[in-house]
Design a protein around this motif. Sequence first.
Motif, PDB file in Angstrom:
ATOM      1  N   LEU A 153       2.786   9.951   3.630  1.00 59.25           N
ATOM      2  CA  LEU A 153       2.053   8.687   3.777  1.00 59.25           C
ATOM      3  C   LEU A 153       1.970   8.278   5.252  1.00 59.25           C
ATOM      4  CD1 LEU A 153       3.488   6.759   0.707  1.00 59.25           C
ATOM      5  CD2 LEU A 153       1.173   7.718   0.964  1.00 59.25           C
TER       6      LEU A 153
ATOM      7  N   SER B 131       1.343   3.684  -3.296  1.00 56.21           N
ATOM      8  CA  SER B 131       0.983   5.095  -3.130  1.00 56.21           C
ATOM      9  C   SER B 131       2.177   5.995  -3.446  1.00 56.21           C
ATOM     10  CB  SER B 131       0.494   5.356  -1.709  1.00 56.21           C
ATOM     11  OG  SER B 131      -0.676   4.626  -1.444  1.00 56.21           O
TER      12      SER B 131
ATOM     13  N   THR C  44       0.832  -1.198   0.000  1.00 56.83           N
ATOM     14  CA  THR C  44       0.000   0.000   0.000  1.00 56.83           C
ATOM     15  C   THR C  44       0.872   1.256   0.000  1.00 56.83           C
ATOM     16  OG1 THR C  44      -1.793  -1.148   1.127  1.00 56.83           O
ATOM     17  CG2 THR C  44      -1.772   1.256   1.308  1.00 56.83           C
TER      18      THR C  44
END
Length: 155
Positions: free
Chosen positions: A117, A25, A21
């Motif tokens: 993030l 991203s 993930t």
Amino acid sequence: MPNPDPPGFELPLLLFAGFRTLIDSLHAELATRGHPDVRPVHGFALQAIGPDGASASEIGRRLGVSKQAAGKTVDRLATLGYVERADDPADARRKLIRLTPLGLDMLIQSAEIFDQLRARWVAELGAPLVAALESSLRRVVPAAGFPVDVPGWFG
């Protein structure tokens, strides 16, 4: 309600899914910032090259792949403008792979994006939980530093 005693195989899958993930991203954001062609292996390779540069053999060792596989990755990075080959001042028989300004920019951008993030995870989970997750992982992960040999390990 989560299973209080989930099967052991879920832990590595959840850790890997979290990793994916973050990396997916990162690359989506890098593409919007002028780095559309970089792939996860490229980031590991740039880390393996480091600020002082490295030979293809050193890069292969650090990535856990053959010199030839490292050479293919370096060729691609050179084509994209992220690295350059130069004579090694310490050994005229050897070529040194060095980061270009574009390669350095990609690493700088990556660090900024990873900070963003992490901030998203903090917004979603809360700072105490993210800090506890990081602290817990530091307790169970060997203290030998952060490996960049993921390409070779998966290969």
